[in-house]
Design a protein around this motif. Structure first.
Motif, PDB file in Angstrom:
ATOM      1  N   UNK A  41       8.015  -3.099  -4.499  1.00  0.00           N
ATOM      2  CA  UNK A  41       8.260  -2.222  -5.638  1.00  0.00           C
ATOM      3  C   UNK A  41       6.931  -2.034  -6.366  1.00  0.00           C
ATOM      4  N   UNK A  42       6.575  -0.792  -6.639  1.00  0.00           N
ATOM      5  CA  UNK A  42       5.337  -0.499  -7.370  1.00  0.00           C
ATOM      6  C   UNK A  42       5.679   0.239  -8.658  1.00  0.00           C
ATOM      7  N   UNK A  43       4.997  -0.121  -9.716  1.00  0.00           N
ATOM      8  CA  UNK A  43       5.198   0.507 -11.026  1.00  0.00           C
ATOM      9  C   UNK A  43       3.968   1.354 -11.335  1.00  0.00           C
ATOM     10  N   UNK A  44       4.195   2.541 -11.884  1.00  0.00           N
ATOM     11  CA  UNK A  44       3.098   3.449 -12.218  1.00  0.00           C
ATOM     12  C   UNK A  44       2.114   2.765 -13.165  1.00  0.00           C
ATOM     13  N   UNK A  45       0.847   3.160 -13.098  1.00  0.00           N
ATOM     14  CA  UNK A  45      -0.139   2.616 -14.038  1.00  0.00           C
ATOM     15  C   UNK A  45       0.381   2.729 -15.477  1.00  0.00           C
ATOM     16  N   UNK A  46       0.148   1.670 -16.250  1.00  0.00           N
ATOM     17  CA  UNK A  46       0.708   1.626 -17.597  1.00  0.00           C
ATOM     18  C   UNK A  46      -0.053   0.627 -18.446  1.00  0.00           C
ATOM     19  N   UNK A  47       0.295   0.598 -19.730  1.00  0.00           N
ATOM     20  CA  UNK A  47      -0.344  -0.329 -20.671  1.00  0.00           C
ATOM     21  C   UNK A  47       0.602  -1.461 -21.071  1.00  0.00           C
ATOM     22  N   UNK A  48       1.457  -1.861 -20.149  1.00  0.00           N
ATOM     23  CA  UNK A  48       2.396  -2.975 -20.324  1.00  0.00           C
ATOM     24  C   UNK A  48       3.246  -2.865 -21.593  1.00  0.00           C
ATOM     25  N   UNK A  49       4.112  -1.863 -21.651  1.00  0.00           N
ATOM     26  CA  UNK A  49       4.987  -1.774 -22.819  1.00  0.00           C
ATOM     27  C   UNK A  49       5.908  -3.000 -22.899  1.00  0.00           C
ATOM     28  N   UNK A  50       6.287  -3.360 -24.116  1.00  0.00           N
ATOM     29  CA  UNK A  50       7.100  -4.559 -24.348  1.00  0.00           C
ATOM     30  C   UNK A  50       8.381  -4.576 -23.510  1.00  0.00           C
ATOM     31  N   UNK A  51       9.027  -3.426 -23.375  1.00  0.00           N
ATOM     32  CA  UNK A  51      10.281  -3.378 -22.609  1.00  0.00           C
ATOM     33  C   UNK A  51      10.041  -3.727 -21.146  1.00  0.00           C
ATOM     34  N   UNK A  52       8.913  -3.315 -20.601  1.00  0.00           N
ATOM     35  CA  UNK A  52       8.578  -3.644 -19.215  1.00  0.00           C
ATOM     36  C   UNK A  52       8.270  -5.130 -19.076  1.00  0.00           C
ATOM     37  N   UNK A  53       7.486  -5.650 -19.991  1.00  0.00           N
ATOM     38  CA  UNK A  53       7.144  -7.080 -19.975  1.00  0.00           C
ATOM     39  C   UNK A  53       8.416  -7.916 -20.032  1.00  0.00           C
TER      40      UNK A  53
ATOM     41  N   UNK B 250       0.834  -1.206   0.000  1.00  0.00           N
ATOM     42  CA  UNK B 250       0.000   0.000   0.000  1.00  0.00           C
ATOM     43  C   UNK B 250       0.867   1.254   0.000  1.00  0.00           C
ATOM     44  N   UNK B 251       1.946   1.236   0.788  1.00  0.00           N
ATOM     45  CA  UNK B 251       2.851   2.388   0.820  1.00  0.00           C
ATOM     46  C   UNK B 251       3.469   2.633  -0.565  1.00  0.00           C
ATOM     47  N   UNK B 252       3.977   1.575  -1.191  1.00  0.00           N
ATOM     48  CA  UNK B 252       4.630   1.719  -2.490  1.00  0.00           C
ATOM     49  C   UNK B 252       3.630   2.173  -3.556  1.00  0.00           C
ATOM     50  N   UNK B 253       2.420   1.601  -3.537  1.00  0.00           N
ATOM     51  CA  UNK B 253       1.403   1.982  -4.523  1.00  0.00           C
ATOM     52  C   UNK B 253       0.998   3.445  -4.351  1.00  0.00           C
ATOM     53  N   UNK B 254       0.824   3.867  -3.107  1.00  0.00           N
ATOM     54  CA  UNK B 254       0.462   5.261  -2.851  1.00  0.00           C
ATOM     55  C   UNK B 254       1.595   6.189  -3.278  1.00  0.00           C
ATOM     56  N   UNK B 255       2.829   5.796  -2.991  1.00  0.00           N
ATOM     57  CA  UNK B 255       3.986   6.630  -3.341  1.00  0.00           C
ATOM     58  C   UNK B 255       4.108   6.812  -4.850  1.00  0.00           C
ATOM     59  N   UNK B 256       3.920   5.736  -5.627  1.00  0.00           N
ATOM     60  CA  UNK B 256       4.084   5.879  -7.078  1.00  0.00           C
ATOM     61  C   UNK B 256       2.929   6.685  -7.666  1.00  0.00           C
ATOM     62  N   UNK B 257       1.732   6.573  -7.093  1.00  0.00           N
ATOM     63  CA  UNK B 257       0.627   7.406  -7.572  1.00  0.00           C
ATOM     64  C   UNK B 257       0.897   8.881  -7.278  1.00  0.00           C
ATOM     65  N   UNK B 258       1.430   9.161  -6.095  1.00  0.00           N
ATOM     66  CA  UNK B 258       1.747  10.547  -5.744  1.00  0.00           C
ATOM     67  C   UNK B 258       2.833  11.112  -6.645  1.00  0.00           C
TER      68      UNK B 258
END
Length: 102
Positions: A79-91, A5-13
């Motif tokens: 580790x939290x990653x910002x909302x995204x559309x799953x780019x190939x490099x991330x996958x 929850x902390x990581x998700x909140x931090x990346x959204x902020x």
């Protein structure tokens, strides 16, 4: 769960000004939020994964991430990653991680 929850909140902020984040947290989309929980392989630490992501962010369209460090122990726990559309490099980077199933 608290560290997640902390990581998700931090990346959204940190990424509130990105279009993907704004869409993800829009009131009409709250019921559609989707999260995936992955675990790193035994030979890859969260710090190493964070470093790989940070390096890739400089060269590709990978979204930002936030590595939560639990204090006072100073241990990377999530580790939290910002909302995204799953780019190939991330996958490609995350394919070594496995889905956590309950």
């Amino acid at each position: 769960m608290a560290q997640g929850a902390h990581a998700a909140t931090a990346i959204l902020a940190r990424t509130w000004d990105r279009v993907d984040t704004q869409s993800y947290i829009a009131p009409d989309n709250l019921a559609l939020m989707h999260k995936i929980v992955l675990q790193t392989p035994k030979n890859v630490s969260l710090a190493q994964l964070s470093e790989q992501l940070r390096d890739a962010e400089l060269q590709t369209d990978i979204p930002p991430h936030y590595l939560w460090i639990e204090e006072p122990e100073h241990i990377p726990t999530c580790l939290a990653i910002a909302p995204n559309s799953k780019p190939d490099a991330l996958v490609k980077i995350l394919k070594k991680c496995t889905l956590v199933r309950s």
